[in-house]
Write an enzyme that holds these catalytic residues in place. Structure first.
Site, PDB file in Angstrom:
ATOM      1  N   ASP A 177       0.951  -1.180   0.038  1.00 34.54           N
ATOM      2  CA  ASP A 177      -0.020   0.053   0.027  1.00 34.54           C
ATOM      3  C   ASP A 177       0.883   1.235  -0.211  1.00 34.54           C
ATOM      4  OD1 ASP A 177      -2.593   1.343   0.512  1.00 34.54           O
ATOM      5  OD2 ASP A 177      -3.229  -0.341   1.373  1.00 34.54           O
ATOM      6  N   ASP A 193      -3.289   4.386  -2.374  1.00 32.81           N
ATOM      7  CA  ASP A 193      -4.374   5.225  -1.526  1.00 32.81           C
ATOM      8  C   ASP A 193      -4.932   6.508  -2.208  1.00 32.81           C
ATOM      9  OD1 ASP A 193      -5.941   4.384   0.832  1.00 32.81           O
ATOM     10  OD2 ASP A 193      -5.178   6.782   1.616  1.00 32.81           O
ATOM     11  N   GLU A 201      -6.050   3.491  -6.093  1.00 29.79           N
ATOM     12  CA  GLU A 201      -7.701   3.514  -5.442  1.00 29.79           C
ATOM     13  C   GLU A 201      -8.290   4.597  -5.966  1.00 29.79           C
ATOM     14  OE1 GLU A 201      -9.966   3.537  -1.177  1.00 29.79           O
ATOM     15  OE2 GLU A 201      -8.223   4.931  -1.591  1.00 29.79           O
ATOM     16  N   HIS A 254     -11.089  -3.797   2.967  1.00 22.75           N
ATOM     17  CA  HIS A 254     -10.970  -3.420   4.433  1.00 22.75           C
ATOM     18  C   HIS A 254     -11.837  -2.094   4.568  1.00 22.75           C
ATOM     19  CE1 HIS A 254      -8.301  -0.946   2.459  1.00 22.75           C
ATOM     20  NE2 HIS A 254      -8.255  -0.033   3.026  1.00 22.75           N
ATOM     21  N   ASP A 255     -12.573  -1.302   3.336  1.00 23.62           N
ATOM     22  CA  ASP A 255     -13.203  -0.233   3.729  1.00 23.62           C
ATOM     23  C   ASP A 255     -14.917  -0.697   3.568  1.00 23.62           C
ATOM     24  OD1 ASP A 255     -11.274   1.285   4.172  1.00 23.62           O
ATOM     25  OD2 ASP A 255     -11.226   1.892   2.069  1.00 23.62           O
TER      26      ASP A 255
HETATM   27  O1  TEU Z   1     -10.070   4.929   1.613  1.00 22.89           O
HETATM   28  C1  TEU Z   1     -10.441   6.222   0.782  1.00 22.89           C
HETATM   29  C2  TEU Z   1     -11.631   6.778   0.733  1.00 22.89           C
HETATM   30  O2  TEU Z   1     -12.261   7.066  -0.068  1.00 22.89           O
HETATM   31  C3  TEU Z   1     -12.616   6.142   2.085  1.00 22.89           C
HETATM   32  O3  TEU Z   1     -12.884   7.403   2.311  1.00 22.89           O
HETATM   33  C4  TEU Z   1     -13.518   5.242   1.853  1.00 22.89           C
HETATM   34  O4  TEU Z   1     -14.552   5.862   0.833  1.00 22.89           O
HETATM   35  C5  TEU Z   1     -14.085   5.100   3.117  1.00 22.89           C
HETATM   36  O5  TEU Z   1     -13.435   4.161   3.886  1.00 22.89           O
HETATM   37  C6  TEU Z   1     -15.466   4.194   2.994  1.00 22.89           C
HETATM   38  O6  TEU Z   1     -16.012   3.939   4.265  1.00 22.89           O
HETATM   39  C7  TEU Z   1      -8.529   4.770   1.712  1.00 22.89           C
HETATM   40  C8  TEU Z   1      -8.167   3.606   2.715  1.00 22.89           C
HETATM   41  O7  TEU Z   1      -8.600   2.589   1.708  1.00 22.89           O
HETATM   42  C9  TEU Z   1      -9.094   3.616   3.650  1.00 22.89           C
HETATM   43  O8  TEU Z   1      -8.827   2.453   4.700  1.00 22.89           O
HETATM   44  C10 TEU Z   1      -8.249   4.961   4.582  1.00 22.89           C
HETATM   45  O9  TEU Z   1      -9.150   5.145   5.965  1.00 22.89           O
HETATM   46  C11 TEU Z   1      -8.521   6.154   3.544  1.00 22.89           C
HETATM   47  O10 TEU Z   1      -8.042   6.057   2.394  1.00 22.89           O
HETATM   48  C12 TEU Z   1      -7.475   7.173   4.298  1.00 22.89           C
HETATM   49  O11 TEU Z   1      -6.074   6.868   3.874  1.00 22.89           O
END
Ligand code: TEU
Ligand code: CA
Length: 594
Positions: free
Chosen positions: A129, A231, A290, A365-366
């Site tokens: 990442d 990210d 992403e 994970h999101d």
């Molecule tokens: O996520 C980016 C993002 O757009 C997030 O706001 C996502 O939409 C949200 O988690 C949805 O619930 C990335 C990573 O994947 C995330 O884990 C991080 O928290 C975020 O960036 C900040 O680095």
């Protein structure tokens, strides 16, 4: 003599088909341009929750190392590892305080080196990442930057001097008060943070910052990592005049603020520079963005090979389906419809039909757990629907990403109490909504379906203490269903989701048509069945997916003739009668067409 003629004919046919194939390849060069990362199946590991080796309740690198034979046994090609760098863990590693060091809880650089070499020994590539839209506020750069307005690191971040008044509003994803600007009294200025207060945005308009990032990337590439998942990379470039954004200006961005954030003035310049200065020097690596805020209309700018930017990105269109526009991550009462889901995936497949390349995921994970969100986690349907979803994920024309634990059909934990949550997103939204006097009970209920922690509970290795994840209480609760949903049980059951998943990977690997072949949606308005073909001419596969718990009769279109060669079926049989098939609840099949 007869056999000689036979051989001659075979050779001629072979030669002819070779001419034909290469001719075909030339015509559609960009379309079938082969790359390892197009053919790969990627397995995502959330290191905090995979395997704890030293009994502190937190997963770690030695834990991962101890399970690499399992990871290899899945048949996957690459692992994407969520951030493992030094971090105060405000956002579980997405707030990095040292990009060249390993988080203490996860282990040491020596552990990392062993992990990488053990992966490579097994033929597994490693995607790391890269979190460089922002750093941690505990990174040396930010600590310096906030000291004085003349500090050499001042311009590593975005500052707004308070004597100019309050900066124009920008929303933050995680801030408990909602604003992406945070006042810092030390220098009487505000700094920008799209995510939490402890995640200040790096100033990419400063060439020094870009050089720092490139040098970090080289550091890891020189160690041998095989790619980066970047990210929120579309957010890096900002209009540093920070104009007032009126609702009218925002109208242009149908996807709201994320789309605005992804539309910075120099974004594509920087991606090209990154390609030139770093990626081009490591020819076999993969660059995955992403794609928060990326739309169909600008998709090609990111990934067309001749643009020399990224290789692919994650789009966000599907994960938003069925969410209510009324509240943060509240599920819509109406739920989501299969017709809409088909529309989204078809658009995102078609957009790369001739050029560029896509990715597909059903969990990460999101996101909540795949089977709870898109299938049916009722014990009666959990297995069939998880298998159906894997049939879908692994038969689409895009690189599939599989989230750890989904291969077992792990389900949402559905916390009742805010105190069970660990995720800054949920915790800070809770504070924000409370301060606004919102009805929290509605949100708590909604988040049982959507909250990120649903997808972050420990991997369920067996039915023993702490699900075999750790010898002590883990950092977040284990889903109580681990007694029946675990790796050990499924390993020994030929009919398990786990073994079906392995089989489906095998099917994809054995049929390149499922990777490169054309995608064509059938019966688009059918509310229960997702049907499509892959391939073209006489070389086609039909994929039939019943997304419902009802038995559905599906009429085979007149121009399709099913062969007896079924590549996979999540039920023991396929009932056909006349020119129709009857699909059981969540039945999925891939069958070759005549
Ligand atoms: O996520 C980016 C993002 O757009 C997030 O706001 C996502 O939409 C949200 O988690 C949805 O619930 C990335 C990573 O994947 C995330 O884990 C991080 O928290 C975020 O960036 C900040 O680095
Ligand atoms: Ca540990």
């Amino acid at each position: 003599m007869k056999t000689l003629i036979g051989i001659k004919i075979i050779i001629t046919v072979f030669a002819l088909s070779f001419v034909f194939v290469s001719d075909y390849a030339r015509q559609t060069e960009s379309k079938s341009d082969k790359k390892w990362w197009k053919e790969a199946v990627v397995y995502q590991i959330y290191p905090r929750s995979f395997k704890d080796s030293n009994g502190d309740g937190v997963g770690d690198l030695q834990g991962i190392i101890s399970k690499l034979d399992y990871v290899k046994s899945l048949g996957i090609d690459a692992v994407w590892l969520n951030p493992i760098y030094a971090s105060p863990n405000d956002d579980n590693g997405y707030d990095i305080s040292d990009y060249r060091d390993i988080m203490k809880e996860f282990g040491t650089m020596a552990d990392f080196d062993v992990m990488l070499s053990e992966m490579h020994k097994r033929g597994i590539r490693l995607i790391m990442d890269l979190v460089v839209n922002h750093s941690s506020d505990e990174h040396k750069w930010f600590k310096e930057s906030r000291k004085s307005r003349t500090n050499p690191y001042r311009d590593y971040y975005h500052w707004w001097p308070a004597e100019k008044g309050k900066p124009a509003f920008r929303p933050s994803y995680f801030d408990e008060e909602g604003s992406a600007w945070r006042y810092d009294s030390i220098t009487n200025a505000y700094y920008l943070h799209y995510f939490s207060r402890k995640q200040p945005d790096l100033n990419w308009e400063n060439p020094k910052v870009r050089q720092e990032v490139y040098s970090i990337m080289k550091f890891w590439f020189d160690k041998g990592v095989d790619g980066f998942r970047m990210d929120v990379i579309p957010f890096i470039s900002k209009d540093t005049s920070f104009p007032v954004i009126t609702p009218d200006m925002l109208k242009k961005y149908t996807g709201g603020w994320a789309e605005y954030y992804a539309d910075g003035p120099h974004l594509h310049e920087y991606l090209k520079e990154m390609r030139r200065e770093v990626l081009d020097k490591y020819p076999d690596v993969m660059a995955l963005g992403e794609g928060a805020g990326v739309t169909l209309a600008n998709a090609h700018k990111f990934v067309d090979a001749d643009r020399k930017e990224l290789d692919m990105f994650f789009h966000f269109d599907a994960v938003g389906l069925g969410l209510s526009p009324k509240g943060y991550k509240l599920p819509d009462d109406k739920g989501w419809s299969l017709v809409d889901l088909k529309k989204v995936y078809t658009k995102w497949s078609d957009v790369f039909a001739q050029k560029g390349w896509g990715s597909i995921y059903l969990g990460n994970h999101d996101q909540p757990r795949m089977v709870s969100r898109w299938g049916n986690d009722d014990p009666a349907y959990r297995e069939a629907s998880a298998k159906m979803l894997f049939t879908f994920l692994l038969s689409m024309r895009a690189t599939p990403y599989v989230y750890y634990g989904d291969e077992l059909g792990m389900t949402n934990i559905r916390f009742n109490n805010i105190s069970d949550y660990r995720d800054i997103e949920t915790l800070n939204w809770y504070k924000l909504l409370k301060s606004k006097g919102e009805d929290i009970s509605v949100y708590l209920k909604g988040w049982q379906l959507t909250a990120r922690d649903n997808g972050r509970t420990p991997f369920q290795w067996d039915a023993g203490t702490n699900a075999g994840f750790s010898t002590s209480l883990p950092w977040i609760k284990i889903n109580p269903d681990y007694i029946t949903v675990n790796e050990h049980l499924q390993e020994n059951d030929p009919q398990s989701i786990l073994n079906y998943f392995r089989k489906m990977i095998h099917v994809r690997k054995g049929n390149k048509i499922l990777v490169y072949g054309d995608y064509k949606l059938l019966d688009k308005d059918n509310p229960q069945v997702y049907a499509f073909t892959r391939g073209s001419g006489s070389n086609r596969v039909l994929v039939l997916l019943n997304f419902s718990k009802e038995t559905v009769v599906w009429n085979i279109p007149d121009d399709l003739k099913l062969s007896s060669h079924i590549l996979i079926n999540n039920y023991p049989e396929l009932k056909t009668f006349g020119h129709a098939v009857s699909l059981n609840a969540y039945q999925a099949i891939c069958v070759e067409l005549k």
